[in-house]
Design a protein around this motif. Structure first.
Motif, short mmCIF file in Angstrom:
data_model
loop_
_atom_site.label_atom_id
_atom_site.label_comp_id
_atom_site.label_asym_id
_atom_site.label_seq_id
_atom_site.Cartn_x
_atom_site.Cartn_y
_atom_site.Cartn_z
N ALA A 110 -24.24 -3.61 -9.53
CA ALA A 110 -22.87 -4.07 -9.10
C ALA A 110 -22.26 -4.77 -10.51
CB ALA A 110 -22.77 -5.15 -8.06
N THR A 111 -21.03 -4.17 -10.88
CA THR A 111 -20.33 -4.72 -12.06
C THR A 111 -18.93 -5.37 -11.76
OG1 THR A 111 -19.60 -2.73 -12.61
CG2 THR A 111 -21.68 -3.05 -13.48
N ASP A 112 -18.26 -5.56 -12.62
CA ASP A 112 -16.99 -5.99 -12.44
C ASP A 112 -16.16 -4.83 -11.83
OD1 ASP A 112 -17.35 -8.34 -13.60
OD2 ASP A 112 -16.69 -7.94 -15.59
N SER A 113 -16.23 -3.64 -11.98
CA SER A 113 -15.81 -2.38 -11.60
C SER A 113 -15.80 -2.38 -10.16
CB SER A 113 -16.03 -1.06 -12.36
OG SER A 113 -17.55 -0.88 -12.17
N THR A 114 -17.12 -2.72 -9.45
CA THR A 114 -17.41 -2.80 -8.02
C THR A 114 -16.63 -3.38 -7.44
OG1 THR A 114 -19.72 -2.32 -8.75
CG2 THR A 114 -19.26 -2.68 -6.41
N VAL A 115 -16.45 -4.79 -8.04
CA VAL A 115 -15.59 -5.74 -7.30
C VAL A 115 -14.08 -5.48 -7.33
CG1 VAL A 115 -14.76 -8.19 -7.12
CG2 VAL A 115 -17.14 -7.76 -8.03
N ALA A 116 -13.54 -4.82 -8.46
CA ALA A 116 -12.07 -4.39 -8.60
C ALA A 116 -12.02 -3.19 -7.48
CB ALA A 116 -11.83 -3.84 -9.89
N LEU A 117 -12.81 -2.38 -7.55
CA LEU A 117 -12.68 -1.10 -6.87
C LEU A 117 -12.68 -1.43 -5.13
CD1 LEU A 117 -12.35 2.03 -7.01
CD2 LEU A 117 -14.79 2.10 -6.66
N LEU A 118 -13.55 -2.27 -4.87
CA LEU A 118 -13.47 -2.88 -3.41
C LEU A 118 -12.36 -3.49 -3.02
CD1 LEU A 118 -15.08 -3.84 -1.00
CD2 LEU A 118 -15.94 -5.66 -1.91
N ILE A 119 -11.74 -4.36 -3.96
CA ILE A 119 -10.29 -4.90 -3.59
C ILE A 119 -9.24 -4.04 -3.58
CG2 ILE A 119 -8.88 -6.75 -4.39
CD1 ILE A 119 -11.09 -8.51 -5.52
#
Length: 523
Positions: free
Chosen positions: A311-320
């Motif tokens: 998991a990276t920052d893009s994972t969190v951003a994509l989830l939101i």
């Protein structure tokens, strides 16, 4: 004359053709992978600087030229055009779409104005604060485009209110009744679009200095109006001040977060390419190193954790971002034949069409082209060659190298787009840091920040162009103000680097995650 008119009409086509032909001897004579990659790099750089082709179209050239020259296979080049950055960008744009759709930006801006009042100084501070805050999460362009109409309307309302007060005071002191001011208000539909003020000359005052403007029209975009738009020079200067505040604060606010501006996102992705582990802190003693090694050995006995490494920052951003398409915003109802109103569906916070209208696909392709260009420079050996040629710079003080690179980036970004500038220079500055044996962050971090210092010209970045379009500013206004802001910006970056950033992250030490240095003696 006819010949020159044809040249003027087809200048972009001629520039493309002559650039390709003039630089062609480079790969034909040298016949090396480095020369072929340099040819591609020069062509892309010239097209980006002159915008002979659209930026995103120019970014596709590495995908065409690298396979043709045999530098990289087409599949590998294509994979560089979509990386972790693009998923992060999608999540950020979902947030920006929802903010603008539901007018959250207006609430923040107007609430800030209500808190600080209508004094021009405090009003400017309020708008700067709200604009900088919004720019931390939205793109600089979107922030300026959303806030500037509000600023324009508020500024004109303040000018109008002051005109009414001054006109009333003048008629009071002259001893006459309040007949000098006639206000016509017309309300059409839900909003009042126009207010006109008509005044007569006040006795005792000359026609040049002592009269109030005979007519004032307030519109959303009054900058496009012709003629005299201001009662006094003070009003004009207030409009200039607020315009410059929005242009500069939208850019400065974007510097503070990774998602605030595209240049920060591009830097983060390039940094993650050659970084495996980020270390910070002060140098460890021998005893501390032994303890750290023992703790690391004990931790490794536990075995790897499966999920966090993926998991990276893009994972969190994509989830939101995906949640914005799911969370209900309002119910959709219909009336049945019996006259009953029933709900049959709901509308999410944003829809796909709304997202598409906000998604900057050109930036996505531009960044992908930069990644492909960087990969090509590495595969061809051009990065190593550049690093060897730049190694003599290691004899200069590090602060001077940083200052030179910062000033170079700041100057280049005034005439080229910020994403194109950072995309072009990162593959060059990275081997420079390796060549002089310093922490890559030492040079890449201030250069990335200085890429956003495009304050000098209206064409330097989109926020400047948006603000300039309102007609309150002249080019020289931006040049005079922007030159000072550029100098202060570079000075602040230099001061911040050497006062707290370098000690905090121990940038004096060449990190273990950077490419290994040769056996040469470090300067």
């Amino acid at each position: 004359m006819k010949f020159f008119s044809y040249v003027l009409v087809y200048r972009r086509l001629l520039l493309v053709v002559f650039t390709l032909l003039i630089l062609l001897p480079l790969p034909l004579i040298l016949r090396s992978k480095e020369a072929e990659c340099a040819y591609t790099l020069f062509v892309v750089a010239i097209f980006w600087l002159t915008e002979a082709l659209p930026l995103s179209i120019t970014a596709l050239l590495p995908g065409l030229m690298f396979p043709m020259f045999g530098i990289m296979p087409s599949k590998e080049v294509a994979s560089a055009y979509f990386k972790d950055f693009h998923l992060l960008l999608i999540g950020v744009i979902c947030l920006a779409t929802s903010i603008e759709k539901w007018n959250l930006h207006k609430r923040i801006a107007l609430r800030m104005v209500m808190m600080v009042g209508v004094n021009p100084a405090w009003l400017s501070l309020g708008f700067m604060s709200s604009t900088a805050f919004l720019s931390m999460w939205l793109s600089n362009t979107s922030t300026a485009a959303m806030v500037m109409p509000i600023v324009e309307a508020v500024a004109q309302q303040v000018i109008s209110a002051e005109a009414e007060v001054e006109a009333t005071q003048m008629t009071y002191f002259s001893g006459s009744t309040n007949q000098a001011l006639e206000i016509d208000e017309s309300i059409n539909g839900q909003e009042a679009n126009e207010r006109k003020e008509k005044t007569k000359p006040v006795p005792g005052y000359s026609n040049d200095a002592g009269k109030i403007s005979s007519k004032m029209e307030l519109e959303k975009n009054s900058g496009t109006n012709s003629g005299n738009k201001y009662r006094t020079k003070k009003d004009h200067m207030m409009c200039k001040l607020m315009c410059l505040c929005i242009a500069y604060s939208s850019t400065i606010g974007g510097l503070t977060t990774i998602t605030g501006t595209s240049t920060n996102l591009i830097f983060a992705e390039h940094f993650n390419i050659f970084k495996e582990m980020f270390q910070c802190g002060k140098p460890l003693t021998a005893k501390q190193k032994a303890c750290a090694a023992f703790i690391k050995q004990e931790y490794q006995k536990l075995g790897p954790i499966r999920y966090p490494g993926f998991a990276t920052d893009s994972t969190v951003a994509l989830l939101i971002g995906l949640l914005f398409f799911l969370i209900p915003a309002k119910r959709l109802t219909k009336t049945t034949p019996t006259g009953e109103t029933v709900a049959f569906d709901y509308s999410p916070l944003i829809t796909w069409k709304e997202f598409q209208s906000f998604m900057p696909w050109d930036i996505a392709i531009l960044v992908g082209g930069g990644f492909a260009l960087a990969d090509g420079c590495e595969e061809s050996g051009l990065s190593k060659w550049i690093g060897n040629k730049l190694s003599p710079l290691g004899s200069l003080p590090v602060w001077l190298i940083i200052l030179i690179s910062s000033l170079l980036v700041t100057s280049l970004t005034e005439v080229a787009s910020n994403p194109a500038t950072i995309t072009l220079l990162l593959p060059i500055l990275s081997p420079l840091a390796e060549a002089i044996h310093v922490n890559p962050l030492y040079i890449l971090l201030p250069s990335t920040l200085c890429t956003s210092f495009a304050f000098l010209l209206p064409v330097a970045n989109p926020p400047n162009a948006i603000v300039f379009s309102y007609g309150h500013l002249k080019v020289m206004d931006m040049v005079k103000a922007g030159l000072g802001v550029n100098i202060v910006g570079v000075a602040v970056v230099m001061l911040g680097m050497f006062t707290w950033i370098v000690p905090m992250f121990d940038l004096h030490t060449y990190p273990s995650w950077a490419p290994p240095i040769s056996n040469e003696t470090t300067p």
